[in-house]
Scaffold this motif. Structure first.
Motif, PDB file in Angstrom:
ATOM      1  N   PRO A 492      -4.234  -7.903   3.515  1.00 24.29           N
ATOM      2  CA  PRO A 492      -4.656  -8.410   2.194  1.00 24.29           C
ATOM      3  C   PRO A 492      -3.502  -8.832   1.298  1.00 24.29           C
ATOM      4  N   LEU A 493      -2.456  -8.040   1.232  1.00 19.23           N
ATOM      5  CA  LEU A 493      -1.348  -8.392   0.348  1.00 19.23           C
ATOM      6  C   LEU A 493      -0.619  -9.641   0.841  1.00 19.23           C
ATOM      7  N   LEU A 529      12.662  -3.527   8.923  1.00 19.56           N
ATOM      8  CA  LEU A 529      13.244  -4.481   7.973  1.00 19.56           C
ATOM      9  C   LEU A 529      12.393  -5.737   7.865  1.00 19.56           C
ATOM     10  N   ARG A 530      11.906  -6.243   8.985  1.00 18.95           N
ATOM     11  CA  ARG A 530      11.083  -7.450   8.916  1.00 18.95           C
ATOM     12  C   ARG A 530       9.829  -7.208   8.087  1.00 18.95           C
ATOM     13  N   VAL A 531       9.170  -6.094   8.327  1.00 18.36           N
ATOM     14  CA  VAL A 531       7.955  -5.785   7.562  1.00 18.36           C
ATOM     15  C   VAL A 531       8.279  -5.592   6.089  1.00 18.36           C
ATOM     16  N   ALA A 532       9.350  -4.887   5.802  1.00 16.34           N
ATOM     17  CA  ALA A 532       9.746  -4.676   4.405  1.00 16.34           C
ATOM     18  C   ALA A 532      10.051  -6.006   3.724  1.00 16.34           C
ATOM     19  N   ALA A 533      10.668  -6.935   4.444  1.00 19.21           N
ATOM     20  CA  ALA A 533      10.978  -8.249   3.870  1.00 19.21           C
ATOM     21  C   ALA A 533       9.703  -9.001   3.507  1.00 19.21           C
ATOM     22  N   TYR A 534       8.666  -8.866   4.325  1.00 20.88           N
ATOM     23  CA  TYR A 534       7.421  -9.557   4.023  1.00 20.88           C
ATOM     24  C   TYR A 534       6.802  -9.066   2.715  1.00 20.88           C
ATOM     25  N   TYR A 535       6.992  -7.799   2.393  1.00 24.45           N
ATOM     26  CA  TYR A 535       6.323  -7.212   1.235  1.00 24.45           C
ATOM     27  C   TYR A 535       7.232  -7.051   0.018  1.00 24.45           C
ATOM     28  N   HIS A 536       8.516  -7.349   0.152  1.00 23.41           N
ATOM     29  CA  HIS A 536       9.427  -6.955  -0.929  1.00 23.41           C
ATOM     30  C   HIS A 536       9.167  -7.694  -2.230  1.00 23.41           C
ATOM     31  N   ASP A 537       8.579  -8.899  -2.180  1.00 27.99           N
ATOM     32  CA  ASP A 537       8.352  -9.685  -3.392  1.00 27.99           C
ATOM     33  C   ASP A 537       6.879  -9.858  -3.715  1.00 27.99           C
ATOM     34  N   ILE A 538       6.023  -8.947  -3.284  1.00 34.09           N
ATOM     35  CA  ILE A 538       4.593  -9.120  -3.553  1.00 34.09           C
ATOM     36  C   ILE A 538       4.290  -9.050  -5.045  1.00 34.09           C
ATOM     37  N   GLY A 539       5.181  -8.444  -5.819  1.00 32.04           N
ATOM     38  CA  GLY A 539       4.969  -8.389  -7.262  1.00 32.04           C
ATOM     39  C   GLY A 539       4.988  -9.751  -7.921  1.00 32.04           C
ATOM     40  N   LYS A 540       5.557 -10.755  -7.259  1.00 30.17           N
ATOM     41  CA  LYS A 540       5.588 -12.106  -7.823  1.00 30.17           C
ATOM     42  C   LYS A 540       4.211 -12.751  -7.842  1.00 30.17           C
ATOM     43  N   THR A 541       3.244 -12.207  -7.123  1.00 30.92           N
ATOM     44  CA  THR A 541       1.908 -12.795  -7.129  1.00 30.92           C
ATOM     45  C   THR A 541       1.198 -12.574  -8.461  1.00 30.92           C
ATOM     46  N   ILE A 542       1.705 -11.687  -9.303  1.00 31.22           N
ATOM     47  CA  ILE A 542       1.088 -11.481 -10.613  1.00 31.22           C
ATOM     48  C   ILE A 542       1.320 -12.701 -11.498  1.00 31.22           C
ATOM     49  N   MET A 580       1.246  -2.503  -6.695  1.00 31.62           N
ATOM     50  CA  MET A 580       0.368  -3.135  -5.712  1.00 31.62           C
ATOM     51  C   MET A 580       0.502  -2.456  -4.350  1.00 31.62           C
ATOM     52  N   ALA A 581       1.729  -2.112  -3.970  1.00 31.90           N
ATOM     53  CA  ALA A 581       1.951  -1.463  -2.671  1.00 31.90           C
ATOM     54  C   ALA A 581       1.284  -0.099  -2.634  1.00 31.90           C
ATOM     55  N   LEU A 586       0.468   1.275   1.169  1.00 28.76           N
ATOM     56  CA  LEU A 586       1.555   0.971   2.089  1.00 28.76           C
ATOM     57  C   LEU A 586       2.411   2.216   2.298  1.00 28.76           C
ATOM     58  N   PRO A 587       3.103   2.309   3.437  1.00 26.33           N
ATOM     59  CA  PRO A 587       3.975   3.475   3.660  1.00 26.33           C
ATOM     60  C   PRO A 587       5.049   3.581   2.584  1.00 26.33           C
ATOM     61  N   GLU A 588       5.452   4.809   2.302  1.00 19.82           N
ATOM     62  CA  GLU A 588       6.476   5.021   1.282  1.00 19.82           C
ATOM     63  C   GLU A 588       7.785   4.328   1.646  1.00 19.82           C
ATOM     64  N   GLN A 589       8.068   4.215   2.959  1.00 19.14           N
ATOM     65  CA  GLN A 589       9.292   3.531   3.365  1.00 19.14           C
ATOM     66  C   GLN A 589       9.284   2.079   2.894  1.00 19.14           C
ATOM     67  N   ILE A 590       8.145   1.405   2.975  1.00 23.08           N
ATOM     68  CA  ILE A 590       8.039   0.020   2.522  1.00 23.08           C
ATOM     69  C   ILE A 590       8.153  -0.051   0.997  1.00 23.08           C
ATOM     70  N   ILE A 591       7.520   0.887   0.316  1.00 26.76           N
ATOM     71  CA  ILE A 591       7.597   0.920  -1.152  1.00 26.76           C
ATOM     72  C   ILE A 591       9.038   1.127  -1.607  1.00 26.76           C
ATOM     73  N   ASP A 592       9.799   1.936  -0.875  1.00 31.83           N
ATOM     74  CA  ASP A 592      11.210   2.144  -1.222  1.00 31.83           C
ATOM     75  C   ASP A 592      11.996   0.840  -1.133  1.00 31.83           C
TER      76      ASP A 592
END
Length: 730
Positions: A492-493, A529-542, A580-581, A586-592
């Protein structure tokens, strides 16, 4: 001189024996192992003793844990049913007695008419000037209405025709309100008139807004309640109705089902159980002791197996505690299932525990805990060893078929294996217990068995796929399959990012490529790292349009904003991304990664604009909240994010060159840099600012990361050569 009591105790040899833990001769790790074993022992003992009702018996309003039948025939007078019927008789609406006073609405209309006449006389009083009329209207003798100055001016500003219309509308409005409820207005009717009907009726008139408000205020002030409940007469009727209800006689036959497992307990059930003597009794001491000893034997067995064959697990208290907790939770769910389901519980998905344990830990541990859980469940079901064999065999097939569980089909195959194993074994046991085989009996039995086996297999597939991530997280592990699922664009994200901020999504993919390559070069976790990169800027969707990734040639909205506001919008994408995460679990590792990918860096562009515009600027208002990267992977993501964005911006403005000519006197593009110089400058800036101080990266690894970045970006942007100027020969 006497010693204090505490000092005297501290000097006694026995105090040291009790206070100091050395008398146990246990290390810290051994003590944690003992606590984990105690957790398992307590859990097994609890679920075994929970099979029978406790001392408190059944609780009203809660599901019954078991089915109970009447031991003998009993006839008794039911106080509960008698009270219910008397309550129903008392609550009959026919028992309500109301008192109506018809004089109140008539008197109120007369008072309303008098007030309007008084207002009419004051409007045309020749002895008063305008100020005097205002004062008179603001101090009307009626206690029901108090006009403010604006309302008084409105009345004086009306001509005779307008006043006549307003006066007539008010009287008609009052009459309509009284007639609607047939001259009998209670509290509910009064509330409806004031809140809804008056404003609705006024909306159909030709009055303007101010006149409607005045008309509603005056009319509402004269409406009064004239229909009230006669409490004394009502209570007399209720008492008479209750007295006419005869006591209810209840007959319970021997063997009659009083309550079924799962049925909500009511006071009538409790009364029947007490009258028939079937109320559950508390456990005896011998039963408690026997279950406690069995739980201790099983706990000792699994603990000894893990100590001998899985010594690494015993040295990780978090993982060990998670394993024991998983066993206890599974057994507790089995206990609850058995309490509410009277038939053979072959549908219970014990294989979920086996598969999850195998994925998160090892297959050997999966086999061990499956055997333990199967034995405990068989004891719960009255020492049914065939049930234990069926459940353990289903766990064995699921473990063998799951293997590495790197694809969804592994879980589906495990579910089918569980279904097939249960069906075959149950058929074998059923056939071995039948003296006479009949096709009709077999067809009816096999249909139920197959449905239960399918339910077990389906639940195993669904629950295993949903729970192994949770257990892995509790054990301090993130599984590869979880990361692979999070990386899929259907998440979804990620779909929100693709749809609402496509520029940011492609930036995230590019950052993921860079970060993954760098992680592989230094031996870090590339998939994470690849997964974290996909989600690192999801806050820009606001607010996607506020970021250059998504502006696509449009005017920059920040040109019209204050630098402080612009900086906060940019900084907030980190905070919004974390929210959003967490909302998406999402796992805490991704949120970090989301929290640290900018560290405590400065939003330099808007900070410089603020310095140009204001005399005093606090640098803290233009810094990201942080924290700084704590791991190698987080540091790589920060560098990859900065490098990708900066290189892309330079390339778009034509300031990226392949190499520099040796002659520095030759003309070059203002601000142009080579890819190598640009990447090195970004890494140097992060090191200089201290953003990488908390990350365990060495200078050698930073050099390797830089080389990977340059090589990957070189193949993407193909920067132009800064050609030397043409020479003209004369």
């Amino acid at each position: 001189m006497y010693e204090t009591p505490m000092k005297a105790i501290s000097h006694h040899r026995l105090s040291r024996w009790f206070v100091r833990p050395q008398w146990l001769w246990l290390s810290r790790n051994q003590l944690r192992q003992l606590l984990a074993a105690l957790l398992l022992w307590t859990g097994i003992w609890f679920v075994l003793t929970f099979r029978l009702p406790g001392a408190d018996g059944l609780q009203v309003g809660q599901p019954s844990p078991l089915s109970i039948t009447a031991p003998e025939e009993v006839t008794f007078t039911s106080d509960v049913l008698t009270a219910e019927r008397r309550t129903q008789a008392a609550n009959n609406p026919d028992n309500l007695v109301y008192f109506n006073d018809p004089k109140i609405p008539i008197d109120q209309r007369r008072n309303l008419f008098t007030l309007l006449e008084t207002i009419g006389r004051l409007r045309n009083d020749p002895t008063l000037d305008e100020a005097g009329r205002l004062r008179a209207l603001s101090n009307l003798p009626s206690a029901d209405v108090q006009l403010n100055t604006d309302q008084a001016r409105l009345i004086l500003a009306l001509d005779d025709e307008e006043w006549s219309l307003l006066r007539t509308t008010i009287l008609n409005l009052y009459d309509r309100a009284i007639e609607r409820y047939d001259y009998a207005i209670d509290e509910r009717a009064l509330s409806q008139l004031r809140d809804r009907w008056l404003s609705f009726w006024l909306a159909t008139t030709s009055l303007d807004t101010a006149q409607r408000e005045l008309a509603q205020q005056i009319t509402s002030a004269f409406l009064r309640v004239n229909r009230t409940l006669d409490n004394t007469a009502t209570e007399e009727r209720r008492a008479k109705a209750m007295a006419q209800v005869e006591p209810v006689e209840v007959k319970v036959l021997a063997g009659e089902m009083i309550i079924r497992a799962g049925e909500i307990v009511t006071p009538a059930h409790i009364e029947k159980l007490q009258a028939t003597g079937a109320m559950p009794r508390p456990l005896g001491w011998s039963e408690l002791l026997g279950y406690g000893l069995l739980a201790a034997i099983l706990t000792a067995g699994i603990s000894g197996y893990l100590h001998v064959f899985q010594p690494k697990l015993m040295t990780h208290p978090r993982a060990l505690t998670t394993l024991m907790f998983s066993i206890v939770v599974t057994l507790l769910l089995a206990r609850l299932t058995l309490l509410v389901y009277n038939e053979r519980p072959i549908f219970f998905p014990l294989a979920v525990l086996a598969v999850v344990t195998t994925i998160v830990f090892t297959g050997q541990i999966g086999f061990a805990v499956s055997l333990l859980a199967a034995v405990v469940i068989s004891v719960m079901e009255g020492n049914d060893l065939t049930l234990a064999a069926t459940l353990f065999a289903s766990c064995t097939s699921a473990i063998l078929l799951t293997r590495q569980a790197d694809r969804l089909r592994s879980f589906l195959i495990a579910g089918f294996g569980v279904t097939a194993t249960i069906t075959i074994l149950e058929t074998t046991f059923w056939l071995s217990q039948q003296a006479i085989f009949t096709l009709s009996g077999f067809s009816g039995w096999i249909a139920t068995t197959v449905l239960s086996a399918l339910a077990n297999g389906g639940l195993t597939t669904i629950l295993t796929f949903g729970l192994f991530n949770v257990v892995g997280r509790l054990a301090g592990q993130v599984t590869a399959l979880q990361l692979m699922e999070l990386a899929h664009p259907s998440q979804p994200l990620l779909r929100k990012l693709i749809r609402e901020a496509p520029g940011t999504y492609y930036h995230s993919v590019a950052v993921g490529n860079l970060a993954e390559a760098a992680a592989e070069a230094i031996g870090a976790d590339a998939l994470l790292l690849r997964v974290a990169a996909y989600y690192h800027d999801i806050g820009k969707t606001i607010r996607p349009a506020f970021f250059t990734d998504n502006q696509m040639g449009r005017e920059n909205v920040h040109d019209d904003l204050d630098p402080y506001i612009s900086a906060q919008i940019i900084i907030d994408h980190v905070r919004e991304g974390i929210k959003m995460a967490r909302a998406a679990h999402l796992p805490e590792q991704i949120i970090d990664f989301i929290a640290t990918h900018h560290g405590t860096g400065l939003v330099r562009h808007f900070y410089q604009l603020a310095l140009q515009r204001y005399d005093h600027v606090d640098e803290r208002d233009f810094r990201y909240p942080g924290p700084r990267p704590q791991t190698r992977e987080q540091a790589i993501l920060m560098l990859a994010d900065s490098v990708e964005a900066t290189v892309r911006a330079k390339a778009q403005h034509g300031k990226l060159i392949a190499k520099r000519n040796g002659d520095t006197s030759e003309r070059t593009t203002p601000g142009a840099v080579t890819l190598d110089e640009l990447v090195q400058s970004i890494i140097d800036a992060r090191v200089r600012e201290g953003e990488l101080n908390d990350a365990p990266l060495t200078m050698r690894e930073l050099g390797q990361i830089k080389t990977v970045f340059v090589n990957n970006l070189q193949s993407i942007y193909h920067p132009r050569v800064d050609y030397a100027p043409s020479l003209v020969r004369t």
